[in-house]
Structure formats: C-alpha cells, structure tokens
Design a protein around this motif. Structure first.
Motif, PDB file in Angstrom:
ATOM      1  N   SER A  10      11.312  32.743 -26.534  1.00  0.00           N
ATOM      2  CA  SER A  10      12.726  32.767 -26.179  1.00  0.00           C
ATOM      3  C   SER A  10      12.949  33.674 -24.978  1.00  0.00           C
ATOM      4  O   SER A  10      12.327  34.736 -24.861  1.00  0.00           O
ATOM      5  CB  SER A  10      13.552  33.285 -27.363  1.00  0.00           C
ATOM      6  N   PRO A  11      13.870  33.318 -24.061  1.00  0.00           N
ATOM      7  CA  PRO A  11      14.194  34.219 -22.948  1.00  0.00           C
ATOM      8  C   PRO A  11      14.865  35.507 -23.413  1.00  0.00           C
ATOM      9  O   PRO A  11      15.032  36.439 -22.631  1.00  0.00           O
ATOM     10  CB  PRO A  11      15.137  33.382 -22.077  1.00  0.00           C
ATOM     11  N   LEU A  12      15.240  35.562 -24.702  1.00  0.00           N
ATOM     12  CA  LEU A  12      15.879  36.751 -25.270  1.00  0.00           C
ATOM     13  C   LEU A  12      14.921  37.582 -26.114  1.00  0.00           C
ATOM     14  O   LEU A  12      15.325  38.581 -26.711  1.00  0.00           O
ATOM     15  CB  LEU A  12      17.075  36.331 -26.134  1.00  0.00           C
ATOM     16  N   PHE A  13      13.649  37.192 -26.165  1.00  0.00           N
ATOM     17  CA  PHE A  13      12.693  37.888 -27.024  1.00  0.00           C
ATOM     18  C   PHE A  13      12.447  39.288 -26.495  1.00  0.00           C
ATOM     19  O   PHE A  13      11.977  39.476 -25.375  1.00  0.00           O
ATOM     20  CB  PHE A  13      11.384  37.112 -27.086  1.00  0.00           C
ATOM     21  N   ALA A  14      12.771  40.296 -27.317  1.00  0.00           N
ATOM     22  CA  ALA A  14      12.657  41.697 -26.885  1.00  0.00           C
ATOM     23  C   ALA A  14      12.201  42.546 -28.060  1.00  0.00           C
ATOM     24  O   ALA A  14      13.016  43.124 -28.787  1.00  0.00           O
ATOM     25  CB  ALA A  14      13.991  42.201 -26.350  1.00  0.00           C
ATOM     26  N   PRO A  15      10.888  42.667 -28.282  1.00  0.00           N
ATOM     27  CA  PRO A  15      10.394  43.501 -29.374  1.00  0.00           C
ATOM     28  C   PRO A  15      10.842  44.953 -29.213  1.00  0.00           C
ATOM     29  O   PRO A  15      10.983  45.449 -28.096  1.00  0.00           O
ATOM     30  CB  PRO A  15       8.872  43.384 -29.240  1.00  0.00           C
ATOM     31  N   ASP A  16      11.046  45.607 -30.330  1.00  0.00           N
ATOM     32  CA  ASP A  16      11.434  47.013 -30.311  1.00  0.00           C
ATOM     33  C   ASP A  16      10.195  47.861 -29.981  1.00  0.00           C
ATOM     34  O   ASP A  16       9.193  47.803 -30.698  1.00  0.00           O
ATOM     35  CB  ASP A  16      11.976  47.400 -31.690  1.00  0.00           C
ATOM     36  N   PRO A  17      10.250  48.685 -28.919  1.00  0.00           N
ATOM     37  CA  PRO A  17       9.101  49.542 -28.606  1.00  0.00           C
ATOM     38  C   PRO A  17       8.721  50.495 -29.730  1.00  0.00           C
ATOM     39  O   PRO A  17       7.631  51.070 -29.706  1.00  0.00           O
ATOM     40  CB  PRO A  17       9.567  50.311 -27.361  1.00  0.00           C
ATOM     41  N   ALA A  18       9.588  50.644 -30.720  1.00  0.00           N
ATOM     42  CA  ALA A  18       9.271  51.515 -31.855  1.00  0.00           C
ATOM     43  C   ALA A  18       8.066  51.013 -32.640  1.00  0.00           C
ATOM     44  O   ALA A  18       7.483  51.769 -33.431  1.00  0.00           O
ATOM     45  CB  ALA A  18      10.478  51.629 -32.789  1.00  0.00           C
ATOM     46  N   VAL A  19       7.658  49.753 -32.434  1.00  0.00           N
ATOM     47  CA  VAL A  19       6.495  49.225 -33.161  1.00  0.00           C
ATOM     48  C   VAL A  19       5.185  49.548 -32.438  1.00  0.00           C
ATOM     49  O   VAL A  19       4.117  49.152 -32.916  1.00  0.00           O
ATOM     50  CB  VAL A  19       6.599  47.699 -33.391  1.00  0.00           C
ATOM     51  N   ILE A  20       5.245  50.232 -31.307  1.00  0.00           N
ATOM     52  CA  ILE A  20       4.006  50.535 -30.575  1.00  0.00           C
ATOM     53  C   ILE A  20       3.066  51.381 -31.424  1.00  0.00           C
ATOM     54  O   ILE A  20       1.895  51.026 -31.633  1.00  0.00           O
ATOM     55  CB  ILE A  20       4.315  51.219 -29.228  1.00  0.00           C
ATOM     56  N   THR A  21       3.561  52.490 -31.943  1.00  0.00           N
ATOM     57  CA  THR A  21       2.689  53.374 -32.727  1.00  0.00           C
ATOM     58  C   THR A  21       2.173  52.702 -33.997  1.00  0.00           C
ATOM     59  O   THR A  21       0.964  52.704 -34.246  1.00  0.00           O
ATOM     60  CB  THR A  21       3.417  54.686 -33.059  1.00  0.00           C
ATOM     61  N   PRO A  22       3.032  52.095 -34.834  1.00  0.00           N
ATOM     62  CA  PRO A  22       2.488  51.440 -36.024  1.00  0.00           C
ATOM     63  C   PRO A  22       1.563  50.274 -35.701  1.00  0.00           C
ATOM     64  O   PRO A  22       0.618  50.005 -36.447  1.00  0.00           O
ATOM     65  CB  PRO A  22       3.733  50.976 -36.795  1.00  0.00           C
ATOM     66  N   GLY A  23       1.810  49.579 -34.578  1.00  0.00           N
ATOM     67  CA  GLY A  23       0.911  48.500 -34.193  1.00  0.00           C
ATOM     68  C   GLY A  23      -0.474  49.006 -33.850  1.00  0.00           C
ATOM     69  O   GLY A  23      -1.496  48.386 -34.192  1.00  0.00           O
ATOM     70  N   VAL A  24      -0.526  50.146 -33.163  1.00  0.00           N
ATOM     71  CA  VAL A  24      -1.824  50.775 -32.882  1.00  0.00           C
ATOM     72  C   VAL A  24      -2.486  51.198 -34.186  1.00  0.00           C
ATOM     73  O   VAL A  24      -3.693  50.990 -34.397  1.00  0.00           O
ATOM     74  CB  VAL A  24      -1.650  51.979 -31.940  1.00  0.00           C
ATOM     75  N   GLN A  25      -1.709  51.776 -35.082  1.00  0.00           N
ATOM     76  CA  GLN A  25      -2.266  52.189 -36.370  1.00  0.00           C
ATOM     77  C   GLN A  25      -2.841  51.004 -37.139  1.00  0.00           C
ATOM     78  O   GLN A  25      -3.896  51.114 -37.777  1.00  0.00           O
ATOM     79  CB  GLN A  25      -1.184  52.873 -37.208  1.00  0.00           C
ATOM     80  N   ALA A  26      -2.167  49.864 -37.062  1.00  0.00           N
ATOM     81  CA  ALA A  26      -2.656  48.677 -37.775  1.00  0.00           C
ATOM     82  C   ALA A  26      -4.012  48.230 -37.236  1.00  0.00           C
ATOM     83  O   ALA A  26      -4.911  47.871 -38.010  1.00  0.00           O
ATOM     84  CB  ALA A  26      -1.633  47.546 -37.651  1.00  0.00           C
ATOM     85  N   MET A  27      -4.185  48.260 -35.905  1.00  0.00           N
ATOM     86  CA  MET A  27      -5.472  47.866 -35.321  1.00  0.00           C
ATOM     87  C   MET A  27      -6.563  48.891 -35.633  1.00  0.00           C
ATOM     88  O   MET A  27      -7.702  48.526 -35.955  1.00  0.00           O
ATOM     89  CB  MET A  27      -5.348  47.694 -33.807  1.00  0.00           C
ATOM     90  N   VAL A  28      -6.221  50.153 -35.528  1.00  0.00           N
ATOM     91  CA  VAL A  28      -7.192  51.212 -35.825  1.00  0.00           C
ATOM     92  C   VAL A  28      -7.650  51.110 -37.280  1.00  0.00           C
ATOM     93  O   VAL A  28      -8.856  51.174 -37.583  1.00  0.00           O
ATOM     94  CB  VAL A  28      -6.601  52.598 -35.546  1.00  0.00           C
ATOM     95  N   ALA A  29      -6.693  50.919 -38.192  1.00  0.00           N
ATOM     96  CA  ALA A  29      -7.034  50.820 -39.604  1.00  0.00           C
ATOM     97  C   ALA A  29      -7.947  49.629 -39.875  1.00  0.00           C
ATOM     98  O   ALA A  29      -8.905  49.734 -40.658  1.00  0.00           O
ATOM     99  CB  ALA A  29      -5.758  50.700 -40.440  1.00  0.00           C
TER     100      ALA A  29
END
Length: 409
Positions: A383-402
């Motif tokens: 979508s041209p309106l797709f805008a993820p919240d940057p607040a998921v940056i840290t938990p997303g990194v944690q998910a990959m690390v885990a």
C-alpha cells in the motif's frame, strides 16, 4: 544460559546503535529490484565494520557476510532489500525521495533488523560458537533475487547453513509474532497475455476485431477457473493486475495486454490454474475471430514456503520466552508469496515468521471487532500508505538474534 536470557543480555543497549536513523535513511532512498546498489553498499559497510568477511555483487546486488567463530553449527540470516514501484502517500518526514519508488513492503525494516542482529551477534561472539552467514538479498519482489544468488554460488562459495532464518514485517498490532509450522506462504506465478485483434477506426467496428472487448471477456471468464475448476478444499487466487490497451478514444487498437498473478498452496493447483488460463484465453480469442492466437507467457514464479515444524516450534518457544506469554500466535498459511525458501539448500531446515508493526493509533482507529477484521482495515504491504512503526526495530532485532541463538548455543 538460555537463548532467551542471552538475547536480552546482548540487546540491552540496542537503542544506542543508531538503527532508527539507519532505517529512516533506507526508507528515504528506496531502490527497485536488482538495482539495490546504494542499499547493498550501505549494508556491506556495516557488516565489514562489525568484522564480517563481506562479499558484494553476489547475484547482481546481493551481499553475503560471514563471521567464523569457532566450532559449531552454521546459521544463515536473511533480509531482502528491494523496494516497489509505488508512489508513497504516507506523509512521513522521512518519506521516499525517489518519485514513484517506495519501500511499501518494509524491506528497509528487514535490512535494519539484519544489520542490528549481525552487529549484536558479532559484539557478543564470546557467548556462542559456530558460523554466521548474513544474506542481503536483492529482487524478492520479482522473484529473481534468491535464484540469482544461488546461481552465483551462494551454496558453494560460502559456508553451508544448518538452519536458515528470515522474518517479514506485516500489518497488525505491535508485540505479536506470527509463527506457522509447516506451510506458511503460498506459491505464486505471474502470467502475461497478449490478445491480437485487428485495429481500425472507432466508427467502423465491423471492420475490426476489438481486442479490448475480447480481453474484457477474458477477465470475467478467468474467474471461473477458480470458482468452477479448483476444489473448494484448495485455496487459490487469480488476480488480473494489469489491463493495457489503446491510445485514443476513437481508435480500436490491434492488441490488448493483461498481467495476472496466480496463488495457491500446492504445485498441483498452480498447474491447474495455468492450464485453465491457457484454455479459456485461447477459446475466447478463437470465438472473437482474433487475427492470431494469443501469446501466453508464464513469468516469475515463487515456491511455497514450508517451515520446518520442529525448528519453528523451537523458535516460537524462545520468542514466547523473550516477548512474553500470548505474544506468539499462528495466523495460518497466507496467500502471499516469498522466494526465501530458495536460499536453503536441499534438506536444510528453515523458519520464516512475521512481525506485525502497525502504529498503535492506526490500529486503534481501524474498524473491526477482532484481529482478523482490523487486519483488513489497516494499510498493508504494497500500500502507498504502508508505514511500519519504528518502535518495532529493537524487538525485530531481538527476534532474529533469538532465532540464531536457538541453534548457536
């Protein structure tokens, strides 16, 4: 120490890593499939600085970083890098600076997660043993990238992985992680059709064979392939995404072009869909008296994504421990498609999950009484309106690390 506790320890200072600025920079500078030169150079520079043996131009614009850290298993982490030909309409302060190109699928976030995980694991290398292979993949949107990297020696020039991990941003409330053991994403095939009519003046249609009329019949007729030829127990989607014909109001053109995407959850159903398309398009063109048979070209194809069930359950359990009870759920197989599975050599288990990232205000304002209803009423991928919240940056990194640590410790 468990993978979950080690993840918390290694990511305790993650907010100071400058990842949000990195993400905003990537979002401002999106690049189309197989043209991700700036993105890949930026990723390669971060990997080199973290101590990875880094190779660029793998499969045109792909990047591979290798960190050898003693005896042990080899883990591959993947992030795709390409953007889409979409005009951004988010109004973000860091919106795309490239007209008509946007990170509308969140691959800028994927690269950010990949960098964060690579740097975190490199900094904490005294806590695990084995080899990390970091893959920045081009061309996911077109289905070219994974295939190109494999053809360029991904499985022979670099360490063979014992497990491959990837994650994808998705619409939905933050704090959830979607894990599906087994089939998780569908097969997809693109089909292009050219219908050859006989052009002429709009005032004398009797002297022409109008390809627009024929193509219109084709569009409506094709819906019967799913409705009447595919068993109700089998999931299938046939979408006509492009219809191009004509140049002026009073000219009947000589040809019309259609672009289709087909999605299902088995190779057998994909073959049924393609066979039905060939038969119906040929029949409509014959009935219309077209100048010559239609051209039907089967293009980019994506395989099904089938998570290794045991590996997925293992990662899901660690994610539950990291993020808390109720954070992991099974959304079931999606009709979206990915080329991620091509990165895993035959016989190597892989796991692919989703990280919802809709801003709280957007999610709260969306109509709907439950998760599934709201899911369809917030801007999604592409979508041209797709805008993820940057607040998921840290938990997303944690998910990959885990996920990596489930195999490395």
């Amino acid at each position: 120490m468990t993978a979950a506790r080690l993840t918390h320890e290694l990511t305790a200072d993650l907010k100071g890593a400058g990842l949000e600025d990195f993400y905003r920079d990537l979002h401002r500078h999106p690049e189309l499939s197989m043209r991700e030169h700036r993105t890949s150079a930026t990723l390669a520079a971060r990997l080199r600085a973290a101590g990875y043996e880094t190779t660029e131009a793998v499969g045109v614009t792909g990047v591979v970083g290798v960190l050898r850290n003693g005896e042990g298993p080899t883990v591959m982490l993947r992030g795709d890098m390409d953007a889409l030909p979409v005009q951004e309409a988010t109004g973000l302060a860091y919106a795309s600076e490239h007209d008509g190109v946007m990170h509308a699928c969140g691959h800028d976030l994927h690269v950010t997660w990949l960098v964060g995980a690579a740097e975190t694991l490199a900094a904490g290398r005294d806590t695990w043993s084995g080899t990390l292979v970091i893959v920045g993949q081009p061309g996911e949107e077109t289905g070219e990238g994974a295939r190109a990297m494999v053809a360029d020696g991904l499985h022979t020039r670099f360490p063979r992985p014992d497990a491959v991990f990837g994650q994808h941003v998705a619409p939905g409330p933050k704090g959830l992680y979607s894990h599906t053991p087994g089939l998780t994403m569908s097969a997809s095939t693109e089909v292009d059709i050219v219908i050859h009519g006989i052009g002429g003046h709009g005032s004398r249609p009797e002297s022409t064979v109008d390809p627009i009329v024929t193509a219109a019949y084709v569009v409506t007729r094709l819906q019967a392939v799913v409705a009447r030829e595919i068993a109700a127990k089998d999931s299938a989607v046939l979408t006509v995404g492009r219809f191009h014909a004509g140049s002026k109001n009073n000219i009947i053109p000589a040809e019309a072009r259609l672009g289709l995407t087909l999605r299902s959850q088995s190779p057998r159903v994909q073959q049924q869909l393609v066979a039905g398309i060939r038969r119906m398009v040929a029949g409509e063109c014959s009935a219309a008296g077209c100048a010559r048979p239609p051209e039907i070209t089967v293009g980019n194809e994506f395989p099904v994504t089938v998570n290794d069930a045991a590996l997925d359950q293992k990662v899901a359990a660690v994610h539950t421990e990291v993020f808390g009870a109720g954070s992991v759920f099974d959304f079931g197989p999606a009709m979206g498609s990915e080329d991620f599975s091509r990165l895993a050599p035959d016989g190597v288990p892989y796991d692919f999950w989703h990280v919802p990232a809709t801003p709280d205000s957007t999610w709260s304002a969306a109509p709907g009484a439950d998760l599934e209803e709201k899911f369809g009423n917030v801007p999604g991928n592409h979508s041209p309106l797709f805008a993820p919240d940057p607040a998921v940056i840290t938990p997303g990194v944690q998910a990959m690390v885990a996920a990596a640590l489930t195999t490395l410790v």
